[in-house]
Design a protein around this motif. Structure first.
Motif, PDB file in Angstrom:
ATOM      1  N   PHE A 171      -0.657   4.928   8.443  1.00  0.00           N
ATOM      2  CA  PHE A 171      -1.446   5.460   7.333  1.00  0.00           C
ATOM      3  C   PHE A 171      -2.439   6.501   7.843  1.00  0.00           C
ATOM      4  CE2 PHE A 171      -0.070   1.366   5.632  1.00  0.00           C
ATOM      5  CZ  PHE A 171       0.308   1.718   4.339  1.00  0.00           C
ATOM      6  N   SER A 172      -2.853   7.376   6.945  1.00  0.00           N
ATOM      7  CA  SER A 172      -3.889   8.356   7.256  1.00  0.00           C
ATOM      8  C   SER A 172      -5.242   7.656   7.357  1.00  0.00           C
ATOM      9  CB  SER A 172      -3.936   9.434   6.174  1.00  0.00           C
ATOM     10  OG  SER A 172      -4.290   8.861   4.922  1.00  0.00           O
TER      11      SER A 172
ATOM     12  N   ARG B  15       0.839  -1.209   0.000  1.00  0.00           N
ATOM     13  CA  ARG B  15       0.000   0.000   0.000  1.00  0.00           C
ATOM     14  C   ARG B  15       0.868   1.251   0.000  1.00  0.00           C
ATOM     15  NH1 ARG B  15      -3.417  -0.534   5.189  1.00  0.00           N
ATOM     16  NH2 ARG B  15      -4.132   1.545   4.530  1.00  0.00           N
ATOM     17  N   ALA B  16       1.945   1.237   0.779  1.00  0.00           N
ATOM     18  CA  ALA B  16       2.832   2.394   0.844  1.00  0.00           C
ATOM     19  C   ALA B  16       3.535   2.628  -0.488  1.00  0.00           C
ATOM     20  CB  ALA B  16       3.848   2.211   1.965  1.00  0.00           C
TER      21      ALA B  16
ATOM     22  N   ILE C  83       1.375   4.354  -2.932  1.00  0.00           N
ATOM     23  CA  ILE C  83       1.284   5.795  -2.671  1.00  0.00           C
ATOM     24  C   ILE C  83       2.546   6.504  -3.155  1.00  0.00           C
ATOM     25  CG2 ILE C  83       1.145   7.537  -0.844  1.00  0.00           C
ATOM     26  CD1 ILE C  83      -0.531   5.525   0.762  1.00  0.00           C
TER      27      ILE C  83
ATOM     28  N   LYS D 111       2.738   7.427  -6.798  1.00  0.00           N
ATOM     29  CA  LYS D 111       1.863   8.512  -7.258  1.00  0.00           C
ATOM     30  C   LYS D 111       2.362   9.891  -6.846  1.00  0.00           C
ATOM     31  CE  LYS D 111      -2.279   5.581  -6.952  1.00  0.00           C
ATOM     32  NZ  LYS D 111      -3.585   5.392  -6.273  1.00  0.00           N
ATOM     33  N   HIS D 112       3.475   9.937  -6.102  1.00  0.00           N
ATOM     34  CA  HIS D 112       3.990  11.218  -5.626  1.00  0.00           C
ATOM     35  C   HIS D 112       5.478  11.338  -5.982  1.00  0.00           C
ATOM     36  CE1 HIS D 112       0.319  10.654  -3.254  1.00  0.00           C
ATOM     37  NE2 HIS D 112       0.260  11.964  -3.220  1.00  0.00           N
TER      38      HIS D 112
ATOM     39  N   THR E  97      10.000   7.426  -9.232  1.00  0.00           N
ATOM     40  CA  THR E  97       8.577   7.126  -9.127  1.00  0.00           C
ATOM     41  C   THR E  97       7.937   7.281 -10.495  1.00  0.00           C
ATOM     42  OG1 THR E  97       7.849   9.388  -8.655  1.00  0.00           O
ATOM     43  CG2 THR E  97       8.584   8.080  -6.786  1.00  0.00           C
TER      44      THR E  97
ATOM     45  N   GLY F 227       2.040  11.681   0.634  1.00  0.00           N
ATOM     46  CA  GLY F 227       0.632  11.649   0.274  1.00  0.00           C
ATOM     47  C   GLY F 227       0.137  13.034  -0.069  1.00  0.00           C
TER      48      GLY F 227
ATOM     49  N   ASP G 210      -4.607   7.212   2.135  1.00  0.00           N
ATOM     50  CA  ASP G 210      -3.953   7.756   0.946  1.00  0.00           C
ATOM     51  C   ASP G 210      -2.651   8.474   1.273  1.00  0.00           C
ATOM     52  OD1 ASP G 210      -5.119   9.784   2.351  1.00  0.00           O
ATOM     53  OD2 ASP G 210      -6.058  10.761   0.610  1.00  0.00           O
ATOM     54  N   ALA G 211      -2.191   8.402   2.501  1.00  0.00           N
ATOM     55  CA  ALA G 211      -0.925   9.008   2.914  1.00  0.00           C
ATOM     56  C   ALA G 211      -0.349   8.173   4.048  1.00  0.00           C
ATOM     57  CB  ALA G 211      -1.130  10.453   3.347  1.00  0.00           C
ATOM     58  N   PHE G 212       0.955   8.298   4.257  1.00  0.00           N
ATOM     59  CA  PHE G 212       1.577   7.500   5.329  1.00  0.00           C
ATOM     60  C   PHE G 212       2.818   8.194   5.856  1.00  0.00           C
ATOM     61  CE2 PHE G 212       3.962   6.076   1.625  1.00  0.00           C
ATOM     62  CZ  PHE G 212       5.257   5.904   2.108  1.00  0.00           C
TER      63      PHE G 212
END
Length: 869
Positions: A572-573, A547-548, A551, A554-555, A744, A597, A577-579
């Motif tokens: 995680f948030s 999951r991380a 994310i 995408k950044h 990325t 994120g 969607d953020a960590f």
């Protein structure tokens, strides 16, 4: 998270610092808090004995006899004092050569002093207010630290100067009051003034003074003189607030100024919240022989209300006005409103704390007879008794919820709104307390107007109170007990008092209220103190890593790929969607880089991390964060310290043409002549050369007598190396150097982590490898290349630079035998990067050195790893 208790860290502390040193270091905050409570207990006992001949009715009578003209004068002098306080910040900003709009500075300074004078501790300090507001206005943590240092130092030195000058004038008058010969008082004042004069002389022209390895640039004489006038005016005005409230006496204003200055200074040094009790004890002890003690007590109560409560109310009104819709359309009001949004939670938190204390104290003081007679005709005794008891408990609930309000918790907002509404009703039922009800109504108004600011959906009851708040609650309880015994000192105690329920018998009512407050306080303290023991953090699961990584892709933060190392925990948030990736060393939870994120998710994620660390009995630390994170860290009560500078190359401007690139161009040409060939191996093909890469890595470690690092640096782990492209240098078909390239899917940023070379790699191979990687990424459409941080680089060398910057700059200049600080900076500078500051943010009461040591040990794998390199 594992529940296994991490005793290893505790053992390491005891070994490294000795048994006693380890205990003192581990429980320093708690021991200081206990010391403050003991000091306050002794002070409370002293006040009780100093007022042996005083009765509560006499104090109330003295209050009622205060002239309206005296009250108006006190309000005028309060306004003059706070007007002067604003110029502390104005002068500080001018001293550090920063200009901000005066309305923003005035609102920030006024609010900071309104909170600092009233609360005087921890998360509600004036420094926290300045961090929140000035970070939003673009000041760096170094600038804010210098502002705080300037105003603190100028107040302390000004207080010493004013008190000493006044003492010189009235030493003969003051001596008999305290049993010391006037000559000794003059000698003491003369010594203090001489020291201040020496400092002023040494700092003429803004000169720098050095004491051993420590150096400090002092303000020039003009700045000193101007600030002294501001400080003297402030102290004179604030002293006049209390002086005009006192009845006529033989003590003149100069003598009282000396007494006031000493009382304020001792209150600050005591570390008791707001100097409560310490200030009053000094005033009573020194003026008791010249003025009736009951009149002094009445004046002190009125002074606290006028000088502490009213400015806080005005600050809340000023910020609330900007929250109202009709003011928002004006650009200037909108700008101030943004600053007000940073200040309002702290202002309302402090005011809620005050009202909670007011409810507690009113529960141990008698109701006016006329009010009781009126209530007895309409309200049953059982209702009055219940309202009185519940009101005291609501006061303690409001004190506890005030902390959550400062953290913008929506649950704290609801608790305080409901508590204030209920307390308002009870205040009328128990005593027709109109003033109390009006203050509660004002709190409700402030809460409703600023509802949008309290949007954090965190649980109020899952948070343990900090040591500072537990100290404040202990002080409040001691105050309540002292007030109870003072008010009813003529009532003979008997066990039957607990069971007496009559309209006229108010001592039993106060006893029951104190018992309820004590029991509830003990329960809250027990809940907070019996929090989970520090636990060893479990590494992130495979699912969390996946999951991380999704994310990260995408950044555009290339270094976020370090999450692939699997040596860190992940938080995680709420939306997932953020960590934050973080590790643990000692009692520090250390988050690496900014949270990854979308920007909107970061403030709440920072709060969650800080609160979770605190609930586990640890401190929160953010390592290598960007300036964009500073406002969120300030909101969460963290202080920031500069770590160094991050080198970032703009790839659109990277080409080996022109004079400034001559050295690198020559290095690249020589490498080609030496037969070096560059290639980028994609992740799917790295497995075919993984053995060769491992051999190069092992030879590099052996040659440098080094061990693998972790946390903020990658190690040669096959899974990690296989996850990203690898840039290699070959000579005669054999790999002699490589670096894994962190990228990325956004193609915004590239970076390099592992850089390994064989001992037989030609000279200049590292420069050539970097040049080729930068060229490859530019051709692939990447926007920038992250060269990593240069530790301790770019520390401030300006006037009044913070001690942290001074120490860091000294280490950078003279610490080459321990770490190649200058060499690393020089290597990165070859690529002509842009330099971006990076910071260490730590919880308010934590030394940055402790946090930095924990981070260093975490990266190096403990003390042995750091020593070995």
């Amino acid at each position: 998270m594992s529940s296994q208790i991490d005793l290893e860290d505790a053992d390491e502390e005891l070994v490294e610092h000795g048994w006693l040193g380890g205990i003192l270091r581990r429980y320093k905050t708690q021991l200081l808090a206990l010391g403050s409570v003991i000091v306050f207990g002794l002070v409370a006992l002293a006040i009780f004995h100093l007022t042996t001949e005083v009765r509560y009715d006499d104090v109330v009578l003295a209050l009622s006899e205060t002239k309206y003209s005296s009250i108006l004068l006190a309000l005028l002098f309060t306004g003059l004092s706070f007007f002067a306080l604003v110029f502390y910040d104005v002068n500080a900003l001018e001293f550090i050569d920063k200009k901000l709009p005066f309305p923003h500075v005035a609102l920030t300074a006024f609010s900071a002093y309104a909170v600092g004078n009233t609360a005087g501790f921890g998360a509600l300090s004036a420094g926290a207010i300045r961090y929140r507001a000035y970070s939003r206005l673009g000041l760096t943590p170094e600038d804010i630290t210098r502002v705080i240092a300037f105003v603190t130092l100028s107040f302390g030195l000004g207080l010493a100067a004013v008190g000493s000058i006044a003492l010189l004038v009235i030493a003969d008058e003051m001596g008999p009051l305290i049993g010391i010969d006037g000559i000794w008082l003059r000698l003491m004042a003369g010594v203090i003034l001489s020291i201040l004069a020496v400092l002023l002389f040494m700092g003429r022209g803004g000169r720098e003074i050095a004491i051993g390895s420590f150096s400090l640039r002092l303000p020039d004489s003009r700045t000193w003189s101007r600030q002294f006038l501001v400080t003297a005016f402030d102290i004179a005005a604030s002293a006049s607030v209390l002086y005009v409230l006192l009845p006529d006496s033989s003590i003149g204003w100069p003598g009282f100024l000396a007494v006031y200055a000493i009382a304020v200074g001792l209150g600050v040094l005591s570390h008791v919240p707001a100097g409560l009790g310490v200030f009053e004890t000094v005033i009573i002890a020194w003026l008791g022989n010249a003025v009736n003690v009951d009149a002094v007590l009445g004046s002190l109560v009125l002074y606290r209300v006028i000088y502490h409560v009213i400015p806080l109310v005005i600050a809340i009104l000023a910020v609330a006005a900007t929250e109202l819709r009709r003011f928002v359309d004006h650009p200037a009001a909108s700008s101030v409103r943004r600053i007000g949004g940073r200040l309002m939670p702290q202002l309302l938190s402090t005011f809620a704390l005050l009202l909670g204390v007011m409810l507690i104290f009113s529960s141990v003081t008698p109701t006016p007879d006329s009010n009781l007679e009126f209530l007895s005709d309409y309200v049953p005794l059982s209702i009055i008794e219940s309202a009185h008891f519940l009101s005291s408990l609501l006061g303690l609930v409001m004190v506890v919820a005030a902390r959550g309000l400062g953290q913008r918790l929506d649950g704290a907002w609801w608790v305080l709104v409901c508590s204030a509404l209920l307390a308002l009703t009870l205040s009328l039922l128990k005593a027709i307390a109109v003033v109390e009800a009006a203050f509660l109504l004002f709190l409700i108004f402030g809460l409703v107007v600023s509802r949008r600011l309290f949007n954090r959906p965190a649980s109020l009851f899952n948070q343990a109170l900090t040591t500072g708040w537990l100290t404040a609650i202990a002080v409040i309880c001691i105050c309540a007990v002292v007030i109870l015994f003072f008010v009813y000192r003529d009532v003979e105690y008997s066990n039957q008092l607990w069971w007496q329920f009559e309209f006229a018998d108010e001592a039993p009512r106060g006893l029951r209220a104190v018992l309820g407050i004590s029991i509830l306080s003990a329960a809250i303290a027990t809940f907070s103190l019996l929090r989970p023991a520090t636990a060893r953090l479990a590494p992130a699961s495979d699912d969390a890593i996946e999951r991380a990584v999704a994310i990260v892709e995408k950044h555009g933060v290339a270094d976020a790929n370090l999450v692939r190392m699997r040596d860190k925990s992940i938080m995680f948030s709420e939306r997932g969607d953020a960590f934050i990736m973080y590790g643990k060393r000692g009692r520090s939870w250390i988050a690496l880089f900014d949270p990854i994120g979308p920007r909107y998710a970061l403030p709440d994620l920072v709060w969650r991390f800080v609160e979770t660390a605190r609930a586990a009995g640890c401190r929160a630390v953010f390592y290598q964060i960007s300036p964009a994170m500073l406002p969120s860290c300030a909101d969460a009560g963290l202080r920031a310290f500069k770590l160094g500078e991050l080198a970032v190359v703009n790839l659109s401007q990277f080409e080996l043409k022109g004079g400034k690139w001559a050295n690198l161009r020559q290095t690249a040409s020589r490498a080609v002549r030496d037969g070096l060939e560059f290639a980028v191996i994609e992740p799917k093909d790295v497995a075919s050369v993984i053995d060769e890469l491992a051999a190069v890595s092992e030879s590099w470690l052996d040659d440098h007598n080094a061990k693998e690092k972790g946390f903020s640096l990658g190690a040669f782990d096959p899974d990690y190396v296989l996850s990203q492209p690898v840039g290699v240098l070959k000579k005669d078909g054999k790999i002699v150097a490589f670096a894994n390239i962190l990228v990325t899917e956004t193609h915004e940023e590239g970076s390099v982590d592992l850089m390994r070379f064989s001992p037989d790699a030609p000279k200049g191979a590292m420069d050539f490898l970097f040049v080729q990687i930068l060229d490859h990424l530019r051709n692939a459409g990447f926007q920038r290349f992250n060269l990593g941080m240069a530790p301790l680089s770019g520390m401030s060398k300006r006037e009044s630079a913070p001690v942290w910057d001074r120490v860091g700059g000294t280490v950078f200049e003279h610490g080459e035998r321990f770490y190649n600080f200058k060499g690393l900076r020089a290597f990165k500078a070859k690529f002509h990067p842009d330099w971006h500051p990076r910071y260490l943010a730590v919880s308010g009461g934590v030394s940055p050195m402790i946090a930095l040591m924990d981070a260093t040990f975490l990266i190096g794998g403990g003390l042995r790893g750091v020593v070995r390199k």
